[in-house]
Design an enzyme around this catalytic site. Structure first.
Site, PDB file in Angstrom:
ATOM      1  CG  HIS A 159      -2.012   0.891   1.336  1.00  5.82           C
ATOM      2  ND1 HIS A 159      -1.855   2.251   1.269  1.00  5.82           N
ATOM      3  CD2 HIS A 159      -3.327   0.671   1.546  1.00  5.82           C
ATOM      4  CE1 HIS A 159      -3.035   2.820   1.445  1.00  5.82           C
ATOM      5  NE2 HIS A 159      -3.953   1.889   1.601  1.00  5.82           N
ATOM      6  CD  GLU A 263      -3.330   1.389  -1.946  1.00 11.22           C
ATOM      7  OE1 GLU A 263      -3.876   2.488  -1.712  1.00 11.22           O
ATOM      8  OE2 GLU A 263      -3.845   0.282  -1.638  1.00 11.22           O
TER       9      GLU A 263
HETATM   10  O1  TA6 Z   1      -6.108   1.631  -0.366  1.00 11.39           O
HETATM   11  C1  TA6 Z   1      -7.084   2.563  -0.218  1.00 11.39           C
HETATM   12  C2  TA6 Z   1      -7.879   2.267   1.040  1.00 11.39           C
HETATM   13  O2  TA6 Z   1      -8.417   0.993   0.980  1.00 11.39           O
HETATM   14  C3  TA6 Z   1      -8.929   3.348   1.275  1.00 11.39           C
HETATM   15  O3  TA6 Z   1     -10.222   2.824   1.180  1.00 11.39           O
HETATM   16  C4  TA6 Z   1      -8.599   3.904   2.649  1.00 11.39           C
HETATM   17  O4  TA6 Z   1      -9.342   3.329   3.619  1.00 11.39           O
HETATM   18  C5  TA6 Z   1      -7.126   3.568   2.776  1.00 11.39           C
HETATM   19  O5  TA6 Z   1      -6.998   2.305   2.185  1.00 11.39           O
HETATM   20  C6  TA6 Z   1      -6.519   3.639   4.143  1.00 11.39           C
HETATM   21  O6  TA6 Z   1      -6.968   2.642   4.962  1.00 11.39           O
HETATM   22  P1  TA6 Z   1      -6.495   2.645   6.509  1.00 11.39           P
HETATM   23  O7  TA6 Z   1      -7.130   1.426   7.108  1.00 11.39           O
HETATM   24  O8  TA6 Z   1      -4.991   2.580   6.510  1.00 11.39           O
HETATM   25  O9  TA6 Z   1      -6.991   3.924   7.104  1.00 11.39           O
END
Ligand code: TA6
Length: 291
Positions: A159, A263
């Site tokens: 990510h 990501e």
């Molecule tokens: O990768 C994008 C995502 O899935 C968004 O939906 C947002 O929630 C982000 O990840 C961050 O997630 P987190 O659980 O780290 O706040």
């Protein structure tokens, strides 16, 4: 000569590995095998973004760098009491190997194996190994082995939070004509056009069936960041924008302007099924070049 790998206490007293070689440096927190920094020799600005209010605490994912998402992406499909984005990013990993290569890069491998705690939320025997190589490029390779007697299906993501000069001015190439799930628009399925992706508001898109490298052109930093990959059929692009960012305790109010997540993933339709005794590997390679 500097030790290529040093384990010490970082922010919040959390254990981290500092990796340093002639071609580049990196920092990886053992909790979540979380890369928080990579600096190739000669790069002026950090490549990975870390939030100005990131929290370093046991069981809490660090906001920024490269959270390692496994074995599900987003909320759990049937049980929202289970942790968002799986458990791997908040579990302690152990160092399983380190080595230096003739090309001046330094690698560290970390491991996470199934145990009673993982089994309680995801009832599958597995062995995960994550190899991070820091040099002119940053290479991250996640290997998942099914050590059980039945197939299992998982999602995963590296990510990656990238630093940009101003998210309003960057373009992402490599996703042209690619189908995606728009999580900001009720998970509607759409297809991106034949132009680079630019962001004009909150963006949360899961691009499917794409094995292409993504290129982020950043005129403000006169920099091009390339995220190449193998073993990955999904790419997620995310920026919370101003309102969501203001509501996030571990983000500074303006942090959204200087980050974009690109990501490397296998999510939704691209979830991976691994047979007993088989393995799956997903890699991301990040490169920073002058524009
Ligand atoms: O990768 C994008 C995502 O899935 C968004 O939906 C947002 O929630 C982000 O990840 C961050 O997630 P987190 O659980 O780290 O706040």
């Amino acid at each position: 000569m500097t030790e290529p790998v040093v384990i010490d206490k970082g922010e919040g007293g959390m254990e981290r590995a500092r990796v340093a070689g002639p071609r580049g440096e990196a920092e990886i927190y053992l909790q979540g095998a979380h890369v928080t920094r990579w600096q190739p020799r000669g790069a002026a600005k950090p490549v990975l973004f870390v939030a100005s209010r990131a929290v370093y605490a046991p069981g809490k994912a660090i906001r920024g760098g490269v959270p390692l998402i496994f074995p599900w992406f987003g909320p759990h499909a049937t049980d929202t009491s289970k942790p968002m984005h799986g458990f791997a990013r908040s579990r302690p990993w152990r160092v399983t190997a380190t080595d230096s290569a003739p090309d001046g890069s330094v690698a560290i491998e970390l491991g996470l194996d199934a145990d009673a705690a993982t089994h309680a939320v995801w009832p599958h025997p597995f062995r995960a190994r994550y190899r991070v190589t820091a040099g002119d490029t940053l290479v991250m390779a996640l290997e998942v082995v099914n050590t059980g007697a039945a197939p299992f299906t998982f999602e995963a993501a590296l990510h990656t939070y990238l630093t940009v000069s101003d998210v309003n001015t960057v373009g992402v190439r490599g996703l042209e004509n690619t189908p995606f799930i728009d999580k900001v628009d009720g998970f509607t399925r759409k297809r991106h056009g034949s132009v680079p992706l630019t962001l004009t508001g909150e963006t949360d898109r899961v691009f499917l069936g794409t094995r292409a490298a993504c290129v982020v052109d950043d005129p403000g930093l006169r920099r091009r960041l390339t995220v190449d990959k193998t073993g990955s059929a999904s790419t997620v692009v995310w920026n919370p924008w101003a309102a969501k960012c203001a509501a996030m305790a571990d983000m500074g109010p303006d942090d959204w302007r200087s980050m974009i997540c690109v990501e490397t993933a296998n999510a939704a339709d691209d979830a991976v099924t691994v047979a007993p005794g088989a393995r799956h590997e997903m890699t991301a390679t990040i490169r920073a070049e002058a524009l």
